[in-house]
Enzyme design. Structure first.
Site, short mmCIF file in Angstrom:
data_model
loop_
_atom_site.label_atom_id
_atom_site.label_comp_id
_atom_site.label_asym_id
_atom_site.label_seq_id
_atom_site.Cartn_x
_atom_site.Cartn_y
_atom_site.Cartn_z
N HIS A 229 -13.16 53.05 3.34
CA HIS A 229 -13.88 51.91 3.91
C HIS A 229 -15.37 52.22 3.86
O HIS A 229 -15.79 53.30 4.24
CB HIS A 229 -13.43 51.65 5.36
CG HIS A 229 -13.80 50.28 5.82
ND1 HIS A 229 -15.10 49.91 6.05
CD2 HIS A 229 -13.06 49.18 6.04
CE1 HIS A 229 -15.13 48.63 6.41
NE2 HIS A 229 -13.90 48.17 6.41
N HIS A 339 -9.45 55.20 4.57
CA HIS A 339 -9.04 54.08 5.41
C HIS A 339 -7.61 53.60 5.14
O HIS A 339 -6.86 53.38 6.06
CB HIS A 339 -10.02 52.93 5.15
CG HIS A 339 -9.83 51.74 6.02
ND1 HIS A 339 -9.92 51.81 7.39
CD2 HIS A 339 -9.58 50.43 5.73
CE1 HIS A 339 -9.73 50.60 7.91
NE2 HIS A 339 -9.51 49.75 6.92
N ARG A 374 -6.99 47.52 -2.31
CA ARG A 374 -6.47 46.45 -1.43
C ARG A 374 -7.55 45.43 -1.10
O ARG A 374 -8.68 45.78 -0.77
CB ARG A 374 -5.97 47.08 -0.13
CG ARG A 374 -5.58 46.10 0.92
CD ARG A 374 -5.19 46.83 2.19
NE ARG A 374 -6.33 47.45 2.83
CZ ARG A 374 -6.80 47.12 4.02
NH1 ARG A 374 -6.23 46.16 4.72
NH2 ARG A 374 -7.82 47.75 4.54
C1 LIG Z 1 -9.49 51.08 12.17
C2 LIG Z 1 -8.63 50.24 11.29
C3 LIG Z 1 -8.93 48.91 11.09
C4 LIG Z 1 -8.13 48.12 10.26
N1 LIG Z 1 -8.40 46.78 10.14
C5 LIG Z 1 -7.56 45.99 9.43
C6 LIG Z 1 -7.74 44.58 9.39
O1 LIG Z 1 -8.64 44.04 10.01
N2 LIG Z 1 -6.86 43.84 8.65
C7 LIG Z 1 -5.82 44.40 7.95
O2 LIG Z 1 -5.04 43.68 7.30
N3 LIG Z 1 -5.63 45.75 7.98
C8 LIG Z 1 -6.46 46.54 8.72
N4 LIG Z 1 -6.24 47.89 8.76
C9 LIG Z 1 -5.07 48.44 8.06
C10 LIG Z 1 -3.80 48.09 8.82
O3 LIG Z 1 -4.04 48.20 10.20
C11 LIG Z 1 -2.63 48.97 8.45
O4 LIG Z 1 -2.53 49.10 7.07
C12 LIG Z 1 -1.32 48.40 8.96
O5 LIG Z 1 -1.45 48.08 10.32
C13 LIG Z 1 -0.19 49.38 8.74
O6 LIG Z 1 0.94 48.92 9.43
P1 LIG Z 1 2.29 49.73 9.34
O7 LIG Z 1 3.27 48.99 10.17
O8 LIG Z 1 2.64 49.99 7.94
O9 LIG Z 1 1.94 51.16 9.98
P2 LIG Z 1 1.18 51.61 11.38
O10 LIG Z 1 0.67 50.41 12.05
O11 LIG Z 1 0.27 52.66 11.00
O12 LIG Z 1 2.39 52.16 12.19
C14 LIG Z 1 2.98 53.41 11.87
C15 LIG Z 1 4.02 53.74 12.91
O13 LIG Z 1 4.81 54.83 12.43
C16 LIG Z 1 4.96 55.79 13.45
N5 LIG Z 1 5.22 57.10 12.85
C17 LIG Z 1 4.52 57.77 11.92
N6 LIG Z 1 5.11 58.95 11.66
C18 LIG Z 1 6.19 59.02 12.45
C19 LIG Z 1 7.19 60.01 12.66
N7 LIG Z 1 7.21 61.17 11.99
N8 LIG Z 1 8.16 59.75 13.57
C20 LIG Z 1 8.17 58.59 14.28
N9 LIG Z 1 7.24 57.63 14.12
C21 LIG Z 1 6.28 57.84 13.21
C22 LIG Z 1 3.65 55.71 14.21
O14 LIG Z 1 3.79 56.33 15.47
C23 LIG Z 1 3.47 54.20 14.25
O15 LIG Z 1 4.25 53.65 15.27
C24 LIG Z 1 -7.02 48.69 9.59
C25 LIG Z 1 -6.73 50.05 9.77
C26 LIG Z 1 -7.51 50.81 10.61
C27 LIG Z 1 -7.17 52.25 10.81
#
Ligand SMILES: Cc1cc2nc3c(=O)[nH]c(=O)nc-3n(C[C@H](O)[C@H](O)[C@H](O)COP(=O)(O)OP(=O)(O)OC[C@H]3O[C@@H](n4cnc5c(N)ncnc54)[C@H](O)[C@@H]3O)c2cc1C
Length: 534
Positions: A229, A339, A374
């Site tokens: 980012h 990011h 992305r």
């Molecule tokens: C600061 C920030 C700002 C962002 N802003 C945006 C935005 O404005 N718009 C957008 O589209 N995207 C944004 N993104 C990206 C987006 O937030 C993520 O790509 C998306 O939320 C990922 O969702 P997910 O469900 O795949 O994983 P996550 O939301 O990362 O969830 C992962 C889950 O897996 C669990 N987990 C991991 N390893 C283990 C393990 N070994 N055992 C048990 N549980 C585990 C974690 O505890 C968590 O619950 C942003 C990211 C960040 C960091």
């Protein structure tokens, strides 16, 4: 102690895991496992918003074009088509389930971010979109009879029988291990920003899910493409807090230390150019005349009139106030930070991996929807769309239930590996990844990074010998394998594309590399890379 049987295990309580759990809830018992509280995910920290083409077919077609454009030739078009077509339905559903996006006079507010051709980003509470989506989805999932949560619990292993994934091994906060069986396991465990010393990602983002799948033999794809980012806060003693792209969407300028706007040198879309272009421009402007010298680069909103920045960006304003900074008064020092992981576990459009019983969705998965880069605000949408699709596939694939009582207890080992030593290895690895596999890459530096990664892997192996799998050791091993996949993929892609920039191969090589890199761990643990067309 064995838990009573679950039909489905979902690793992760971010947007992808929660959306899948809701879909599965009416069809059996669902266990959602999360390493910390349900609120600690990348999803929770998402600021700017969620992209959705809500204005009809022309908007959908343009959203597709924007997604393909940002991905620099490597987006898998069918995946992007699924994203933009199903996205509006999933977002409408989210609102029905209680997500409150910002409105004015009842009308949804939409903003524009980098490389979007028009405003289509919905946001909530100004700059706290992820927290609102997470809040409402957790509440909705908790209200479903079939869904249970295991918080502060780490998935440390996948359980396989005759080549089929039949459950997971869990480690709870108190250090107790147990095994849980099911019909199918969904990896929705998010990205791996922690593999870099500079990242916007929270501590949970260590790539555990990706690595569990890789170790079980599932291929990873496009791992060289890590999005940096452009604008994370760059202030001594402060975390690398994200300054959302929506700030530039509202008109923020980037200026170098001489006060000059510089984006016109790099891209016609100026501050709203694709992220990789802006990130590299900032890195270049920030380079001094001598090696290692850093010059500050600033995000400047002081010229904006007619917008209450504190109201539009309450979270960012409050965070900056802790450091005596004010969006309306001060240029804010920024530099890029790791990011978003474009690569991940290779899946089909329904979240299927190559292993029966194992599915993946969200940031941990790679459908090819993001290609080499992305498009801003496409990842929350990806989690919704592909989380729902993966759950549907888990329901329709006719997998047999594997009872927890059929699983033997985990082997118990003496003590835990020394945490301080594990921590030292992690720090060394993260620094090496930032220096050698960051924004600007080249062969000799990547090879140096690989040597450090190998040394770290060796050290971790010794530290782990005969020891219990602690959470931190699990994370350290995961980071090491993620680093291995990034380094090998980045070395093999001898061209520049999207987020992957090679000083020694600065242009596209479509003849050889208009294909996806695929990283496999062979039976012996030896890595291999191939380039494949999908
Ligand atoms: C600061 C920030 C700002 C962002 N802003 C945006 C935005 O404005 N718009 C957008 O589209 N995207 C944004 N993104 C990206 C987006 O937030 C993520 O790509 C998306 O939320 C990922 O969702 P997910 O469900 O795949 O994983 P996550 O939301 O990362 O969830 C992962 C889950 O897996 C669990 N987990 C991991 N390893 C283990 C393990 N070994 N055992 C048990 N549980 C585990 C974690 O505890 C968590 O619950 C942003 C990211 C960040 C960091």
């Amino acid at each position: 102690m064995a838990l009573p049987g679950f039909d489905f295990v979902v690793m992760g309580a971010g947007v992808a895991g929660l959306r899948a759990a809701v879909e599965l809830a009416d069809h059996g018992r669902v266990l959602v496992v999360t390493k910390e509280s349900v609120a600690e995910s990348n999803t929770h920290y998402a600021q700017g918003g969620i992209a959705a083409a809500l204005s009809g077919d022309a908007d959908v077609a343009l959203h597709l074009e924007d997604t393909l454009g940002a991905g620099d030739g490597l987006v898998y078009r069918p995946a992007a088509a699924v994203l933009v077509v199903e996205g509006p339905l999933r977002v409408a559903e989210l609102m029905e389930w209680g997500t409150r996006f910002d409105r004015e006079n009842g009308k949804l507010l939409k903003t524009r971010e980098g490389a979007h051709s028009l405003p289509r980003i919905l946001h909530a509470n100004g700059d706290a979109t992820g927290a609102e989506i997470s809040r409402s989805l957790v509440a909705f999932a908790r209200a479903q009879k079939g869904v249970e949560f295991a918080e502060w619990t780490t998935v440390t292993g996948l359980l396989e029988r005759d080549g089929v994934v039949v459950g997971v091994e869990l480690l709870d906060h108190g250090g107790a291990s147990r095994r849980v069986g099911g019909r199918a396991v969904l990896i929705a465990a998010g990205g791996a920003g922690q593999v870099y010393s500079d990242t916007t990602n929270p501590a949970i983002a260590t790539g555990d899910g990706v690595v569990l799948a890789a170790n079980a033999g599932a291929p990873l794809a496009d791992m060289e493409f890590y999005q940096f980012h452009p604008t994370a806060l760059s202030l001594e003693g402060a975390p690398r807090f994200l300054l959302s792209e929506a700030l530039r969407g509202e008109g923020a300028f980037l200026r170098n230390d001489r006060g000059e706007r510089f984006m016109e040198k790099y891209h016609p879309l100026l501050e709203l150019a694709p992220r990789d272009v802006v990130a590299r421009a900032i890195a270049r402007e920030g380079m001094g005349d001598k090696p290692g010298e850093n010059r500050p680069v600033f995000l400047d909103m002081r010229h904006l009139k007619g917008i209450d920045l504190h109201r539009r960006f309450p979270g960012i304003s409050a965070f900056l106030a802790n450091y005596g900074l004010d969006l309306e008064r001060d240029p804010i020092p920024v530099r890029p930070a790791a990011h978003y992981m474009m690569g991940g576990i290779r899946t089909d459009l329904d979240g299927r991996t190559t292993l029966r019983g194992l599915y993946a969705a969200g940031e941990a998965a790679c459908t090819g929807v993001h290609g080499a880069n992305r498009l801003a605000s496409n990842s929350l949408l990806e989690g919704l769309v592909f989380g729902a699709r993966a759950a549907k596939a888990m329901l329709s694939d006719g997998l047999a239930l594997f009872e927890s009582s059929e699983l033997e207890n985990p082997v118990s080992h003496a003590g835990e590996a020394e945490e301080a030593a594990v921590e030292r290895v992690i720090t060394r690895l993260r620094k090496a990844m930032w220096v050698h596999a960051g924004l600007l890459r080249e062969e000799s530096s990547l090879q140096e990074g690989l040597q450090t990664q190998k040394a770290c892997a060796h050290e971790l192996k010794n530290l782990a010998k005969g020891k219990k799998a602690s959470r931190r050791l699990t994370e350290a091993r995961a980071l090491c394998t993620v680093a291995e996949a990034i380094l090998h993929s980045a070395i093999a892609r001898r061209e520049s594309r999207g987020a992957h920039y090679r000083n020694d191969f600065p242009v596209h090589d479509d003849c050889r590399f208009l294909r996806h890199s695929v990283f496999r761990k062979e039976g012996t643990g030896q890595p291999s890379i191939t380039f494949e067309e999908w």
